[in-house]
Motif scaffolding. Structure first.
Motif, short mmCIF file in Angstrom:
data_model
loop_
_atom_site.label_atom_id
_atom_site.label_comp_id
_atom_site.label_asym_id
_atom_site.label_seq_id
_atom_site.Cartn_x
_atom_site.Cartn_y
_atom_site.Cartn_z
N ILE A 1 2.61 -14.25 -6.45
CA ILE A 1 3.51 -14.65 -7.56
C ILE A 1 2.52 -14.92 -8.59
O ILE A 1 1.61 -15.79 -8.43
CB ILE A 1 4.30 -15.84 -7.12
CG1 ILE A 1 5.42 -15.42 -6.24
CG2 ILE A 1 4.99 -16.50 -8.23
CD1 ILE A 1 5.74 -16.86 -5.55
N LEU A 2 2.56 -14.28 -9.68
CA LEU A 2 1.71 -14.29 -11.11
C LEU A 2 2.73 -14.55 -12.24
O LEU A 2 3.45 -13.67 -12.62
CB LEU A 2 0.73 -13.27 -11.22
CG LEU A 2 0.15 -13.14 -12.59
CD1 LEU A 2 -0.65 -14.62 -12.84
CD2 LEU A 2 -0.70 -11.89 -12.59
N LYS B 1 -2.63 -3.76 -9.88
CA LYS B 1 -1.31 -4.62 -9.88
C LYS B 1 -1.57 -5.81 -8.67
O LYS B 1 -2.06 -5.28 -7.68
CB LYS B 1 0.07 -3.99 -9.53
CG LYS B 1 0.38 -3.23 -10.72
CD LYS B 1 0.76 -3.51 -12.02
CE LYS B 1 1.19 -2.59 -13.08
NZ LYS B 1 1.73 -3.43 -14.33
N PRO B 2 -1.06 -6.97 -8.84
CA PRO B 2 -1.28 -7.68 -7.51
C PRO B 2 -0.38 -7.45 -6.60
O PRO B 2 0.72 -6.90 -6.86
CB PRO B 2 -0.85 -9.05 -8.25
CG PRO B 2 -0.11 -8.87 -9.36
CD PRO B 2 -0.76 -7.77 -9.98
N GLY C 1 0.16 -17.77 -7.17
CA GLY C 1 0.71 -18.09 -5.66
C GLY C 1 0.69 -17.18 -4.66
O GLY C 1 0.79 -15.89 -5.11
N ASP C 2 0.48 -17.51 -3.50
CA ASP C 2 0.69 -16.80 -2.42
C ASP C 2 2.00 -17.05 -1.59
O ASP C 2 2.02 -18.14 -0.98
CB ASP C 2 -0.54 -16.78 -1.44
CG ASP C 2 -0.42 -15.80 -0.23
OD1 ASP C 2 0.79 -15.52 0.33
OD2 ASP C 2 -1.51 -15.42 0.23
N LYS C 3 3.23 -16.26 -1.68
CA LYS C 3 4.33 -16.71 -1.25
C LYS C 3 4.25 -16.93 0.24
O LYS C 3 4.96 -17.61 0.93
CB LYS C 3 5.37 -15.98 -1.85
CG LYS C 3 5.43 -14.49 -1.44
CD LYS C 3 6.55 -13.81 -2.09
CE LYS C 3 6.71 -12.35 -1.82
NZ LYS C 3 7.66 -11.68 -2.54
N ASP C 4 3.61 -15.94 0.84
CA ASP C 4 3.53 -15.94 2.57
C ASP C 4 2.74 -17.47 2.95
O ASP C 4 3.31 -17.80 3.92
CB ASP C 4 2.85 -14.76 2.84
CG ASP C 4 3.43 -13.61 2.81
OD1 ASP C 4 4.67 -13.41 2.40
OD2 ASP C 4 2.83 -12.51 2.64
N ALA C 5 1.74 -17.66 2.16
CA ALA C 5 0.99 -19.03 2.42
C ALA C 5 1.57 -20.21 2.07
O ALA C 5 1.25 -21.27 2.64
CB ALA C 5 -0.52 -18.81 2.17
#
Length: 519
Positions: free
Chosen positions: A46-47, A40-41, A63-67
């Motif tokens: 976010i996928l 799992k990611p 997406g990378d929600k932190d970045a």
């Protein structure tokens, strides 16, 4: 393990065009260690899968929600869904990534770059695809795109096309997914016959090598994210995922993944392919050259029944009625083609409509023009110039004439056929006919009706059926526009089976791509 000769394999593969046959296991491709649970990611990823019905196309927003950054893999042409996701999650789209030069839909990479203002186009330059537009990030085997903490590493997987690239997704030292484009599907692989007969053999061999070698060192728990699902002609017998589809499951259950005989692989693969849609060479050429950038406001001019009628009478347009098969049968403007209000209008519009001739459209009372305009644009049909203001009610209330016809139930068909008094016409895929058809039916593949009208007896009524009635209504509308007394069967084959009636099967099924069939 059981062994099979080539003839036995091909007998099984003949029905794969509709995904309802099982090809025996031949051998296993050497693999890395397998695990039973899917990777799992991580929580910061976010996928989102964006499905385009009709084309059975899957694109991916990652997406990378932190970045605060994201990319889109294989975007469709109407890109608002990706922009909405970026806004929802507060992310900036940095790349529009292509797995290959698509043949079945117009790429949205250039459109996304334009409308986002931030996305750069990334695409494979392996195999020298010869793009006619600027690729901001040319990719070769092993190159990486970083999405915050996410890494997408390109793996060259030629065969479907020479440049095809899959993308391995990792975070830190852990890989969690692979985006396989049109190389690997659930239960199938991409077809190698879309670049001309002269290239099919070399591409099929390249595909075999990719299957044998490209993913052998990857862990089996990797989730598979393909570009298409069931119903797409991009591969034979594509299946729907059961649970979390993994590389290990494909190694075990995908028939093409279990063949270690190149000749058998190629012969079985080519035998199983469905007919190539007429519009695909046009899509391929447009995507390689660089699709036209569209205005965000592409609505047709809405006109009164009077002006609409004059336009039809001029002969300068093709008339498309997007209402349901039942509404169309109940009353329609003479000469209209009926392709119902559904995302599948993309595929059948591509098959049946002329991209160079303006389209005048009619919509359902509860529908709008925006959606079908987007659905048609996905296959390069950007020529919807006119819409009837209102709906069919406005036409009828203006005192203008209209055509109608009585449909037939499967019970009535069962009572009347076989018959010499009427023609029962099956317009489904060739492989559907092979798996069962109505007694006494004649076969004519739907897209071939306009050029094979002389094969249908015009002196007697024609009753048209398909899988559930949608395609039957298209065929009926084409026949009626050409002077036939034609009618459709709502529910069609599905209703026939549900009613408990028996079908018949040919003694010798044909090649899936061959559209000639006899009873």
């Amino acid at each position: 393990m059981a062994t099979f000769n080539r003839r036995e394999v091909l007998q099984h593969s003949g029905a794969l065009g509709l995904g309802a046959a099982f090809l025996p296991a031949i051998a296993s491709v050497a693999t890395a260690a397998e695990k039973s649970t899917a990777a799992k990611p991580p929580s910061n990823v976010i996928l989102e899968t964006i499905k385009s019905g009709g084309l059975s196309h899957y694109s991916y927003f990652i997406g990378d929600k932190d970045a605060g950054v994201a990319v889109v893999i294989d975007p469709r042409r109407d890109v608002q869904a990706y922009l909405d996701l970026a806004k929802k999650h507060g992310l900036k789209i940095t790349h529009a990534i292509e797995t290959h030069v698509h043949a079945d839909f117009v790429s949205g990479a250039r459109q996304l770059a334009k409308q986002s203002g931030t996305a750069r186009i990334a695409a494979s330059v392996e195999g020298e695809p010869g793009y006619g537009f600027k690729v901001d990030r040319p990719l070769r085997d092993g190159d990486e795109i970083k999405v915050g903490s996410i890494r997408l590493r390109g793996i060259h997987t030629p065969g479907h096309t020479p440049e095809h690239m899959s993308y391995l997704a990792s975070s830190g030292d852990k890989s969690w997914g692979i985006f396989t484009g049109d190389f690997l599907f659930i239960g199938s692989v991409g077809r190698p016959d879309l670049m001309g007969v002269e290239n099919t053999d070399s591409l099929a061999k390249a595909l075999y090598r990719s299957v044998q070698n490209a993913f052998t060192q990857l862990p089996g728990e990797l989730m598979i994210y393909p570009a298409h699902g069931p119903g797409s002609p991009c591969g034979a017998g594509i299946k729907a995922p059961e649970g979390d589809p993994t590389l290990a499951q494909e190694r075990k259950g995908n028939p093409y993944w279990r063949m270690n005989d190149e000749d058998m692989f190629i012969e079985a693969l080519l035998e199983a392919q469905p007919p190539v849609p007429y519009y695909w060479p046009r899509m391929k050429k447009e995507n390689a050259a660089g699709p036209e950038l569209l205005s965000t406001d592409r609505q047709p001019e809405l006109v009164s029944p009077d002006k609409f009628e004059k336009l039809i009478q001029s002969g300068d347009i093709q008339l498309l009625d997007t209402r349901s098969m039942h509404a169309f049968a109940g009353g329609h403007v003479s000469g209209a083609m009926n392709i119902g209000y559904n995302e599948v209008i993309s595929m059948w519009g591509g098959w049946m409509l002329d991209p160079d001739k303006p389209i005048a459209m009619m919509k359902p009372a509860e529908g709008n023009y925006r959606d079908p305009v987007d659905w048609l644009a996905r296959v390069g049909l950007t020529n919807v110039t006119t819409g009837l203001k209102g709906d069919m009610k406005a036409w009828v209330n203006s005192g203008r004439s209209f055509d109608s016809y009585a449909t037939m139930t499967v019970q009535e068909v069962h009572e009347r056929f076989p018959s010499d008094q009427m023609t029962l016409l099956d317009v489904r895929q060739p492989s559907e006919w092979d798996m069962g058809h109505l007694p006494g039916a004649q076969y004519l593949f739907l897209p071939e009706i306009p050029k094979k009208l002389d094969q249908v007896d015009k002196s007697k009524p024609v009753v048209v059926y398909c899988g559930n009635g949608y395609r039957a209504s298209i065929g009926t509308s084409v026949l009626r526009a050409n002077g036939f007394d034609a009618r459709s069967v709502p529910g069609s084959w599905d209703a026939w089976v549900a009613a408990g009636y028996d079908g018949v099967k040919p003694d010798h099924p044909g090649k899936a791509s061959d559209t000639s069939r006899t009873a």
